[in-house]
Scaffold this motif. Structure first.
Motif, PDB file in Angstrom:
ATOM      1  N   LEU A   1     -41.275 -17.458 -16.027  1.00  0.00           N
ATOM      2  CA  LEU A   1     -42.332 -18.304 -15.443  1.00  0.00           C
ATOM      3  C   LEU A   1     -42.198 -19.734 -15.928  1.00  0.00           C
ATOM      4  CD1 LEU A   1     -44.994 -18.626 -13.831  1.00  0.00           C
ATOM      5  CD2 LEU A   1     -46.193 -18.064 -15.957  1.00  0.00           C
ATOM      6  N   VAL A   2     -41.971 -19.917 -17.216  1.00  0.00           N
ATOM      7  CA  VAL A   2     -41.822 -21.252 -17.782  1.00  0.00           C
ATOM      8  C   VAL A   2     -40.584 -21.929 -17.199  1.00  0.00           C
ATOM      9  CG1 VAL A   2     -41.351 -22.514 -19.931  1.00  0.00           C
ATOM     10  CG2 VAL A   2     -43.091 -20.745 -19.880  1.00  0.00           C
ATOM     11  N   ILE A   3     -39.479 -21.211 -17.079  1.00  0.00           N
ATOM     12  CA  ILE A   3     -38.255 -21.781 -16.504  1.00  0.00           C
ATOM     13  C   ILE A   3     -38.504 -22.212 -15.053  1.00  0.00           C
ATOM     14  CG2 ILE A   3     -35.890 -21.231 -15.763  1.00  0.00           C
ATOM     15  CD1 ILE A   3     -35.645 -19.502 -18.312  1.00  0.00           C
ATOM     16  N   ALA A   4     -39.167 -21.355 -14.287  1.00  0.00           N
ATOM     17  CA  ALA A   4     -39.443 -21.679 -12.879  1.00  0.00           C
ATOM     18  C   ALA A   4     -40.369 -22.891 -12.777  1.00  0.00           C
ATOM     19  CB  ALA A   4     -40.059 -20.474 -12.174  1.00  0.00           C
ATOM     20  N   LEU A   5     -41.388 -22.969 -13.621  1.00  0.00           N
ATOM     21  CA  LEU A   5     -42.296 -24.113 -13.589  1.00  0.00           C
ATOM     22  C   LEU A   5     -41.583 -25.412 -13.960  1.00  0.00           C
ATOM     23  CD1 LEU A   5     -45.609 -22.653 -15.064  1.00  0.00           C
ATOM     24  CD2 LEU A   5     -45.130 -23.269 -12.706  1.00  0.00           C
ATOM     25  N   ILE A   6     -40.674 -25.333 -14.961  1.00  0.00           N
ATOM     26  CA  ILE A   6     -39.924 -26.525 -15.366  1.00  0.00           C
ATOM     27  C   ILE A   6     -39.016 -26.980 -14.224  1.00  0.00           C
ATOM     28  CG2 ILE A   6     -38.115 -27.370 -16.938  1.00  0.00           C
ATOM     29  CD1 ILE A   6     -39.449 -25.691 -19.143  1.00  0.00           C
ATOM     30  N   VAL A   7     -38.337 -26.045 -13.560  1.00  0.00           N
ATOM     31  CA  VAL A   7     -37.468 -26.392 -12.430  1.00  0.00           C
ATOM     32  C   VAL A   7     -38.301 -27.005 -11.303  1.00  0.00           C
ATOM     33  CG1 VAL A   7     -35.998 -25.413 -10.627  1.00  0.00           C
ATOM     34  CG2 VAL A   7     -35.659 -24.731 -12.989  1.00  0.00           C
TER      35      VAL A   7
END
Length: 183
Positions: free
Chosen positions: A39-45
């Motif tokens: 989730l954090v990776i997707a939000l950062i992207v």
């Protein structure tokens, strides 16, 4: 499969003995850490994509719209000022035209009054001339009438004297008629 990550023989509260998920796998506490990382990776992207591509375009469109609105407001204000100036010029021209019309009317009235006065004086002069001619004609008629009366009186006096049997000369008859007419 889900059991591969847990290792051989390890049992999970989210997986049954056959390897199938029990309930909703998204809510399984064993997998929650893995889901949070993704989730954090997707939000950062998504944040980087939005901040580098979409947000600058949106900001440019908003700035362009704001500039267009500001320019349109300035143009509208300028047009409003020009319309106000045009209205003032129109009202001034209308007032000038009305004043000029009043001047023309006053000049026309003065000219008409002058012509009327001139015509009145001319008519009065003609009337006075005709009255003088009439009075002269009346005086001539009176004078002629008096002469005619004298002639008739002389002729009548001569005839009366002749009827009485007396012969009178023209001079005596004329002096008698003239003395009688004088009073």
């Amino acid at each position: 499969m889900a059991t591969d990550t847990l290792g051989e023989g390890a049992a999970s509260a989210c997986v049954d003995a056959g390897g199938g998920a029990i309930g909703l796998p998204q809510l399984c506490p064993d997998w929650m850490g893995n889901q949070i990382v993704w989730l954090v990776i997707a939000l950062i992207v998504i944040f980087f994509i939005l901040s580098r591509i979409a947000l600058p375009r949106i900001a440019a469109v908003l700035a362009e719209r704001q500039g267009t609105i500001t320019n349109d407001l300035a143009a509208a204000e300028d047009l409003k000022e020009k319309a106000s100036d045009a209205e003032d010029a129109y009202n001034k021209a209308l007032a000038d035209a009305r004043a000029q019309a009043q001047e023309i009317i006053a000049e026309a009235k003065a000219e008409i009054n002058a012509e009327l006065e001139e015509a009145t004086q001319k008519a009065d002069a003609e009337i006075a001339a005709k009255a003088a001619e009439g009075e002269k004609a009346i005086a001539d008629i009176r004078a002629n009438a008096m002469e005619s009366v004298k002639e008739v009186a002389k002729d009548t006096a001569k005839e009366l004297v002749a009827a009485m049997g007396v012969k009178a000369d023209a001079r005596t008859v004329t002096s008698a008629v003239n003395s009688r007419l004088k009073g």
